[in-house]
Design a protein around this motif. Structure first.
Motif, PDB file in Angstrom:
ATOM      1  N   ASN A   1      11.617  -8.777   2.682  1.00 59.47           N
ATOM      2  CA  ASN A   1      12.887  -8.977   3.387  1.00 59.47           C
ATOM      3  C   ASN A   1      13.061  -8.058   4.592  1.00 59.47           C
ATOM      4  OD1 ASN A   1      13.435 -10.813   1.354  1.00 59.47           O
ATOM      5  ND2 ASN A   1      14.533  -9.325   0.113  1.00 59.47           N
ATOM      6  N   TRP A   2      12.402  -6.890   4.579  1.00 56.20           N
ATOM      7  CA  TRP A   2      12.436  -5.916   5.662  1.00 56.20           C
ATOM      8  C   TRP A   2      13.777  -5.176   5.743  1.00 56.20           C
ATOM      9  CZ3 TRP A   2      10.741  -9.990   9.828  1.00 56.20           C
ATOM     10  CH2 TRP A   2       9.482 -10.481   9.494  1.00 56.20           C
ATOM     11  N   MET A   3      13.785  -4.147   6.582  1.00 57.67           N
ATOM     12  CA  MET A   3      15.006  -3.377   6.834  1.00 57.67           C
ATOM     13  C   MET A   3      15.050  -2.998   8.307  1.00 57.67           C
ATOM     14  SD  MET A   3      14.045   0.416   5.323  1.00 57.67           S
ATOM     15  CE  MET A   3      12.532   1.252   5.809  1.00 57.67           C
ATOM     16  N   LEU A   4      16.187  -2.481   8.733  1.00 61.10           N
ATOM     17  CA  LEU A   4      16.314  -1.898  10.062  1.00 61.10           C
ATOM     18  C   LEU A   4      16.469  -0.391   9.922  1.00 61.10           C
ATOM     19  CD1 LEU A   4      18.693  -4.227  12.144  1.00 61.10           C
ATOM     20  CD2 LEU A   4      16.197  -4.054  12.246  1.00 61.10           C
ATOM     21  N   ILE A   5      15.673   0.352  10.676  1.00 61.36           N
ATOM     22  CA  ILE A   5      15.869   1.796  10.813  1.00 61.36           C
ATOM     23  C   ILE A   5      16.667   1.990  12.098  1.00 61.36           C
ATOM     24  CG2 ILE A   5      14.768   4.047  11.055  1.00 61.36           C
ATOM     25  CD1 ILE A   5      12.240   2.821   9.813  1.00 61.36           C
ATOM     26  N   THR A   6      17.810   2.656  11.989  1.00 61.70           N
ATOM     27  CA  THR A   6      18.661   2.862  13.165  1.00 61.70           C
ATOM     28  C   THR A   6      18.976   4.341  13.294  1.00 61.70           C
ATOM     29  OG1 THR A   6      19.662   0.692  12.754  1.00 61.70           O
ATOM     30  CG2 THR A   6      20.763   2.126  14.339  1.00 61.70           C
ATOM     31  N   ALA A   7      18.729   4.885  14.476  1.00 65.07           N
ATOM     32  CA  ALA A   7      18.984   6.313  14.726  1.00 65.07           C
ATOM     33  C   ALA A   7      19.719   6.467  16.049  1.00 65.07           C
ATOM     34  CB  ALA A   7      17.680   7.106  14.742  1.00 65.07           C
ATOM     35  N   GLY A   8      20.509   7.513  16.124  1.00 64.92           N
ATOM     36  CA  GLY A   8      21.291   7.774  17.320  1.00 64.92           C
ATOM     37  C   GLY A   8      22.762   7.897  16.981  1.00 64.92           C
ATOM     38  N   ASP A   9      23.605   7.759  17.987  1.00 64.01           N
ATOM     39  CA  ASP A   9      25.046   7.855  17.778  1.00 64.01           C
ATOM     40  C   ASP A   9      25.748   6.992  18.819  1.00 64.01           C
ATOM     41  OD1 ASP A   9      24.959   9.356  20.171  1.00 64.01           O
ATOM     42  OD2 ASP A   9      24.837  11.248  19.071  1.00 64.01           O
TER      43      ASP A   9
ATOM     44  N   ASN B   1      19.119   3.277  18.811  1.00 64.75           N
ATOM     45  CA  ASN B   1      18.160   2.170  18.816  1.00 64.75           C
ATOM     46  C   ASN B   1      17.796   1.831  17.383  1.00 64.75           C
ATOM     47  OD1 ASN B   1      16.590   0.441  20.717  1.00 64.75           O
ATOM     48  ND2 ASN B   1      14.883   1.182  19.476  1.00 64.75           N
ATOM     49  N   MET B   2      17.408   0.583  17.194  1.00 64.50           N
ATOM     50  CA  MET B   2      17.012   0.136  15.853  1.00 64.50           C
ATOM     51  C   MET B   2      15.661  -0.560  15.927  1.00 64.50           C
ATOM     52  SD  MET B   2      18.957  -2.170  17.489  1.00 64.50           S
ATOM     53  CE  MET B   2      19.414  -3.909  17.606  1.00 64.50           C
ATOM     54  N   MET B   3      14.960  -0.557  14.799  1.00 61.56           N
ATOM     55  CA  MET B   3      13.670  -1.221  14.720  1.00 61.56           C
ATOM     56  C   MET B   3      13.486  -1.797  13.319  1.00 61.56           C
ATOM     57  SD  MET B   3      10.958   1.948  14.327  1.00 61.56           S
ATOM     58  CE  MET B   3       9.807   0.950  13.373  1.00 61.56           C
ATOM     59  N   THR B   4      12.760  -2.891  13.243  1.00 62.86           N
ATOM     60  CA  THR B   4      12.449  -3.513  11.954  1.00 62.86           C
ATOM     61  C   THR B   4      11.311  -2.751  11.283  1.00 62.86           C
ATOM     62  OG1 THR B   4      13.089  -5.649  12.873  1.00 62.86           O
ATOM     63  CG2 THR B   4      11.817  -5.676  10.835  1.00 62.86           C
ATOM     64  N   ALA B   5      11.409  -2.561   9.985  1.00 64.01           N
ATOM     65  CA  ALA B   5      10.377  -1.817   9.258  1.00 64.01           C
ATOM     66  C   ALA B   5      10.186  -2.405   7.869  1.00 64.01           C
ATOM     67  CB  ALA B   5      10.759  -0.340   9.158  1.00 64.01           C
ATOM     68  N   SER B   6       8.973  -2.263   7.362  1.00 64.71           N
ATOM     69  CA  SER B   6       8.677  -2.691   5.990  1.00 64.71           C
ATOM     70  C   SER B   6       7.905  -1.624   5.227  1.00 64.71           C
ATOM     71  CB  SER B   6       7.876  -3.995   5.998  1.00 64.71           C
ATOM     72  OG  SER B   6       6.640  -3.816   6.667  1.00 64.71           O
ATOM     73  N   TRP B   7       7.713  -0.461   5.855  1.00 64.21           N
ATOM     74  CA  TRP B   7       7.034   0.647   5.193  1.00 64.21           C
ATOM     75  C   TRP B   7       8.058   1.694   4.810  1.00 64.21           C
ATOM     76  CZ3 TRP B   7       2.011   2.030   8.411  1.00 64.21           C
ATOM     77  CH2 TRP B   7       1.164   0.917   8.394  1.00 64.21           C
ATOM     78  N   GLY B   8       8.087   2.047   3.536  1.00 61.49           N
ATOM     79  CA  GLY B   8       9.013   3.073   3.093  1.00 61.49           C
ATOM     80  C   GLY B   8       9.229   3.001   1.600  1.00 61.49           C
ATOM     81  N   GLY B   9      10.263   3.675   1.136  1.00 63.54           N
ATOM     82  CA  GLY B   9      10.566   3.674  -0.282  1.00 63.54           C
ATOM     83  C   GLY B   9      11.687   4.636  -0.616  1.00 63.54           C
ATOM     84  N   LEU B  10      11.960   4.762  -1.894  1.00 60.14           N
ATOM     85  CA  LEU B  10      12.999   5.645  -2.410  1.00 60.14           C
ATOM     86  C   LEU B  10      12.373   6.590  -3.417  1.00 60.14           C
ATOM     87  CD1 LEU B  10      15.766   2.958  -3.118  1.00 60.14           C
ATOM     88  CD2 LEU B  10      15.502   4.351  -1.050  1.00 60.14           C
ATOM     89  N   GLY B  11      12.976   7.750  -3.596  1.00 55.26           N
ATOM     90  CA  GLY B  11      12.419   8.688  -4.563  1.00 55.26           C
ATOM     91  C   GLY B  11      13.296   9.897  -4.792  1.00 55.26           C
ATOM     92  N   HIS B  12      12.686  10.944  -5.318  1.00 54.18           N
ATOM     93  CA  HIS B  12      13.375  12.171  -5.691  1.00 54.18           C
ATOM     94  C   HIS B  12      12.546  13.340  -5.180  1.00 54.18           C
ATOM     95  CE1 HIS B  12      16.308  14.359  -8.098  1.00 54.18           C
ATOM     96  NE2 HIS B  12      15.338  15.101  -8.590  1.00 54.18           N
ATOM     97  N   LEU B  13      13.136  14.175  -4.335  1.00 59.17           N
ATOM     98  CA  LEU B  13      12.401  15.276  -3.724  1.00 59.17           C
ATOM     99  C   LEU B  13      13.329  16.465  -3.534  1.00 59.17           C
ATOM    100  CD1 LEU B  13       9.736  16.260  -2.349  1.00 59.17           C
ATOM    101  CD2 LEU B  13      10.675  15.363  -0.202  1.00 59.17           C
TER     102      LEU B  13
ATOM    103  N   LEU C   1      16.101  -9.853  12.699  1.00 55.65           N
ATOM    104  CA  LEU C   1      15.117  -8.820  12.381  1.00 55.65           C
ATOM    105  C   LEU C   1      13.797  -9.072  13.097  1.00 55.65           C
ATOM    106  CD1 LEU C   1      17.277  -8.128  10.240  1.00 55.65           C
ATOM    107  CD2 LEU C   1      15.427  -7.574   8.677  1.00 55.65           C
ATOM    108  N   ASN C   2      13.427 -10.334  13.241  1.00 55.93           N
ATOM    109  CA  ASN C   2      12.232 -10.660  14.018  1.00 55.93           C
ATOM    110  C   ASN C   2      12.386 -10.201  15.468  1.00 55.93           C
ATOM    111  OD1 ASN C   2      10.241 -11.872  12.343  1.00 55.93           O
ATOM    112  ND2 ASN C   2      11.478 -13.721  12.185  1.00 55.93           N
ATOM    113  N   TYR C   3      13.573 -10.415  16.006  1.00 58.81           N
ATOM    114  CA  TYR C   3      13.841 -10.003  17.385  1.00 58.81           C
ATOM    115  C   TYR C   3      13.713  -8.482  17.519  1.00 58.81           C
ATOM    116  CZ  TYR C   3      16.362  -9.024  21.694  1.00 58.81           C
ATOM    117  OH  TYR C   3      16.712  -8.552  22.923  1.00 58.81           O
ATOM    118  N   CYS C   4      14.311  -7.759  16.586  1.00 56.30           N
ATOM    119  CA  CYS C   4      14.263  -6.290  16.649  1.00 56.30           C
ATOM    120  C   CYS C   4      12.852  -5.755  16.488  1.00 56.30           C
ATOM    121  CB  CYS C   4      15.173  -5.682  15.587  1.00 56.30           C
ATOM    122  SG  CYS C   4      16.928  -5.997  15.855  1.00 56.30           S
ATOM    123  N   SER C   5      11.994  -6.540  15.852  1.00 54.36           N
ATOM    124  CA  SER C   5      10.603  -6.130  15.662  1.00 54.36           C
ATOM    125  C   SER C   5       9.768  -6.352  16.912  1.00 54.36           C
ATOM    126  CB  SER C   5       9.997  -6.903  14.496  1.00 54.36           C
ATOM    127  OG  SER C   5       8.623  -6.621  14.346  1.00 54.36           O
TER     128      SER C   5
END
Length: 386
Positions: A242-250, A255-267, A306-310
């Motif tokens: 399904n993908w996600m958007l990574i968005t950074a800034g204020d 800017n935002m970008m489509t991403a499919s690499w990542g995950g959740l965890g405990h650190l 999301l395709n457009y953002c990619s």
């Protein structure tokens, strides 16, 4: 079919004392000869798009293929705020040892989202039921209307057909309640009326600019906050398919970008999310210069966005306008989009570039060794869902 119903009416014991007015005269509405149930949810102050997004998330979870049943969302039209679903399931009348009485019901459910409201319509209702030694396909118009389910005095239900009527009405109530709970957080809180007391006209003063809400106890219109360990969905599927958007800034630039690499965890005793970005991407400079960022997730309706953002870069064009997404600002001051069904706010904890020596798989090194990504690990500050 009519002969079958007459036979059922003549069998002794088909007239139980069923006097709940909820199921009696007028409980099954008929429009132009068709059974059509309608309900409306009032959500004062909620924008249409937020209602549509929440309704679509609920529909995708409620109407899913399951074994022999092919329930599914048929169409979703964000522009007109409409969602159409096909429902198939059992209506279980009796479930006892050596006594299972049930029918398969099929129906269409249409949701129409408007500013401050969501209308529900259940129609095209049909039943598949084993009568004697054969299966009957029975339309609701010949099974649950007043003509077929009420006694002459219309004060009691006929058992043979009344059970279909009761369970169908209960099904519509269950759908209404389920959608209502899913959208409950969208309605704006009602402000108490000001007391009607005489007082001098107030002296005009400058309007104070609202300050951003703090992370603790913060709110985000159209969303509710949940704990990280309560996040819904399969994160592997959400990323890989399904993908996600990574968005950074204020508000001054993002800017935002489509991403499919990542995950959740405990650190470091914190709930964390991690993602990987190619340093050539325009979003990296916002990730590097800001402390917070968001990971946001979308339904299939927004696949094109999301395709457009990619495939487009914020260096060369206005990606927000091109994507058609609606920016919002989170309580941490980061940016996300109101079309997302889930937003994860993160505070940057680790920022680490890869090295070619760290890649152990030869095939990975051959493909990615000259195009090394940067890893970002962020503490999860807040999870917002619709």
């Amino acid at each position: 079919m009519k002969q079958l119903l007459l036979l059922l009416l003549l069998i002794p014991g088909l007239l139980p004392a069923q006097e709940n007015p909820k199921y009696l005269e007028g409980a099954v509405p008929v429009a132009d000869g068709k059974v059509v149930f309608t309900r409306e949810l009032s959500l004062p102050g909620a924008p249409r798009q937020a209602i549509f997004n929440g309704a679509l998330t609920w529909a995708n979870e409620r109407f899913m293929p399951d074994g022999e049943f092919q329930s599914r969302v048929l169409t979703s039209d964000a522009e007109n705020g409409q969602i159409a679903c096909l429902g198939q399931q059992y209506l279980v009348f009796t479930n006892k040892t050596l006594a299972l009485d049930r029918a398969v019901v099929q129906f269409h459910l249409t949701l129409t989202c408007t500013p401050g409201a969501c209308a529900m319509k259940m129609s095209a209702i049909r039943y598949r039921y084993n009568v004697g030694d054969k299966w009957e396909n029975i339309p609701a118009e010949e099974q649950i209307t007043d003509k077929y389910t009420l006694t002459k005095k219309k004060d009691k239900l006929i058992k043979a057909t009344g059970k279909f009527r009761i369970h169908t009405i209960d099904l519509m109530d269950e759908l209404h309640d389920g959608l209502g709970k899913a959208l409950a957080g969208l309605a704006a809180p009602q402000q108490p009326a000001a007391p009607q007391t005489a007082s001098p006209a107030p002296t005009p003063t400058a309007t104070a600019t609202p300050t951003p809400a703090a992370a603790d106890g913060a709110t985000l219109p159209g969303y509710k906050a949940i704990a990280p360990d309560k996040m819904p969905g399969n994160i592997y599927k959400m990323l890989s398919e399904n993908w996600m958007l990574i968005t950074a800034g204020d508000d001054n630039g993002f800017n935002m970008m489509t991403a499919s690499w990542g995950g959740l965890g405990h650190l470091y005793n914190k709930p964390v999310a991690f993602c990987f970005i190619n340093p050539t991407r325009h979003t990296v400079r916002y990730m590097e210069t800001h402390d917070t960022y968001t990971l946001s997730f979308y339904t299939e309706t927004y696949r094109e966005a999301l395709n457009y953002c990619s495939s487009h870069s914020g260096r060369n064009e206005d990606k927000v306008q091109g994507s058609g997404l609606t920016p919002l600002t989170t309580p941490s001051g980061s940016k996300a989009f109101s079309e997302a069904w889930m937003i994860i706010e993160c505070r940057k904890m680790v920022e680490q570039p890869f090295s070619a020596d760290a890649l152990r798989y030869p095939e990975v090194k051959a493909k990615w060794g000259k195009d090394l990504h940067k890893m970002f690990v962020g503490e999860i500050l807040r999870v917002w869902v619709k």
